[in-house]
Design an enzyme around this catalytic site. Structure first.
Site, PDB file in Angstrom:
ATOM      1  N   LYS A  45      -2.946  85.668  29.499  1.00 60.87           N
ATOM      2  CA  LYS A  45      -2.444  86.987  29.826  1.00 60.87           C
ATOM      3  C   LYS A  45      -0.934  87.070  29.679  1.00 60.87           C
ATOM      4  O   LYS A  45      -0.376  88.156  29.555  1.00 60.87           O
ATOM      5  CB  LYS A  45      -2.820  87.320  31.286  1.00 60.87           C
ATOM      6  N   GLY A  46      -0.277  85.918  29.771  1.00 60.81           N
ATOM      7  CA  GLY A  46       1.186  85.901  29.894  1.00 60.81           C
ATOM      8  C   GLY A  46       1.953  86.643  28.817  1.00 60.81           C
ATOM      9  O   GLY A  46       3.035  87.157  29.056  1.00 60.81           O
ATOM     10  N   ASP A 105       5.771  75.010  27.337  1.00 58.58           N
ATOM     11  CA  ASP A 105       6.159  73.960  28.273  1.00 58.58           C
ATOM     12  C   ASP A 105       5.900  72.608  27.604  1.00 58.58           C
ATOM     13  O   ASP A 105       6.747  72.105  26.878  1.00 58.58           O
ATOM     14  CB  ASP A 105       5.329  74.177  29.559  1.00 58.58           C
TER      15      ASP A 105
HETATM   16  P1  IMP Z   1       1.970  74.270  27.736  1.00 59.12           P
HETATM   17  O1  IMP Z   1       0.610  74.074  27.154  1.00 59.12           O
HETATM   18  O2  IMP Z   1       2.310  73.171  28.696  1.00 59.12           O
HETATM   19  O3  IMP Z   1       3.057  74.447  26.692  1.00 59.12           O
HETATM   20  O4  IMP Z   1       1.913  75.542  28.654  1.00 59.12           O
HETATM   21  C1  IMP Z   1       1.946  76.773  28.143  1.00 59.12           C
HETATM   22  C2  IMP Z   1       1.350  77.788  29.098  1.00 59.12           C
HETATM   23  O5  IMP Z   1       1.505  77.438  30.468  1.00 59.12           O
HETATM   24  C3  IMP Z   1       2.081  79.087  28.917  1.00 59.12           C
HETATM   25  O6  IMP Z   1       1.458  79.881  27.960  1.00 59.12           O
HETATM   26  C4  IMP Z   1       2.037  79.675  30.300  1.00 59.12           C
HETATM   27  O7  IMP Z   1       0.864  80.458  30.438  1.00 59.12           O
HETATM   28  C5  IMP Z   1       1.991  78.500  31.226  1.00 59.12           C
HETATM   29  N1  IMP Z   1       3.333  78.165  31.729  1.00 59.12           N
HETATM   30  C6  IMP Z   1       4.123  77.132  31.368  1.00 59.12           C
HETATM   31  N2  IMP Z   1       5.292  77.146  32.009  1.00 59.12           N
HETATM   32  C7  IMP Z   1       5.250  78.242  32.797  1.00 59.12           C
HETATM   33  C8  IMP Z   1       6.211  78.832  33.700  1.00 59.12           C
HETATM   34  O8  IMP Z   1       7.349  78.351  33.906  1.00 59.12           O
HETATM   35  N3  IMP Z   1       5.816  79.965  34.309  1.00 59.12           N
HETATM   36  C9  IMP Z   1       4.598  80.538  34.101  1.00 59.12           C
HETATM   37  N4  IMP Z   1       3.688  80.042  33.271  1.00 59.12           N
HETATM   38  C10 IMP Z   1       4.013  78.884  32.619  1.00 59.12           C
HETATM   39 MG    MG Z   2       0.626  81.629  28.092  1.00 62.12          MG
END
Ligand code: IMP
Ligand code: MG
Length: 181
Positions: A45-46, A105
């Site tokens: 959703k983000g 992230d």
């Molecule tokens: P990754 O797979 O670790 O890169 O995480 C990506 C997903 O985690 C993003 O699409 C967000 O939905 C969530 N996410 C990562 N960091 C944050 C944050 O600081 N705030 C809110 N959601 C986050």
């Molecule tokens: Mg996301």
């Protein structure tokens, strides 16, 4: 005073700063795709608020679609496990696709999404992320368009949530650590 403000350690980017950066990216996409009709795939959703503003900053025809993947749930760090919860509806084969994501992230989600959409054989596949946390990457990921590079804080607002809340804040803020640690 917004009640949710009390949960923020600091404001990261205000509405004005976000809008001006989103407009810059929109103009860049407009130029780079000027004879094409790209499909913007928003990651739910983000990514919904970023996509809504970004598509209005693009002045060539575009098509929109959405992909929903599993989120962290109540956890504030990545499990690395990604599941498709809602697939795309459009046929992206032979099309120019731009993935629109809120934040990177570890990079694992975006990597998964890129591999997943590649299987549909788009003509081109690019990535547009609003926020990137370079120090948190667990794999080597790169993007075509990035809004802002940030530190390792947990961010909420402008579509981003913690435990499903704060998405409706019109700006980006750093969530107080005691609320998720
Ligand atoms: P990754 O797979 O670790 O890169 O995480 C990506 C997903 O985690 C993003 O699409 C967000 O939905 C969530 N996410 C990562 N960091 C944050 C944050 O600081 N705030 C809110 N959601 C986050
Ligand atoms: Mg996301």
């Amino acid at each position: 005073m917004n009640k949710m403000n009390c949960d923020l350690a600091a404001l990261l980017f205000d509405e004005f700063r976000i809008q001006s950066r989103v407009r810059e990216i929109g103009m860049q996409i407009t130029q780079e795709y000027k004879d094409k009709v790209p499909i913007l795939v928003g990651i739910l959703k983000g990514g919904f608020m970023f996509l809504a503003d970004l598509c209005r900053s693009i002045s060539i025809p575009v098509e929109l679609d959405f992909l929903a993947i599993s989120s962290y749930g109540k956890e504030a760090s990545s499990s690395g496990v990604v599941k498709i919860r809602k697939d795309i509806d459009l046929d992206i084969t032979g099309r120019d696709v731009i993935i629109v994501e809120d934040i990177v992230d570890t990079g694992l989600s975006l990597q998964y999404i890129k591999e997943y959409l590649s299987k549909h054989s788009p003509a081109t596949l690019k990535t547009c992320v609003l926020l990137d946390k370079p120090a948190a990457h667990k794999i080597d990921v790169s993007f075509d368009y990035v809004g802002f590079e940030i530190g390792n804080e947990f961010i909420v607002g402008y579509g981003l949530d913690y435990n499903e809340q704060y998405r409706n804040l019109p700006y980006l803020g750093i969530l107080k650590e005691e609320l998720y640690k």
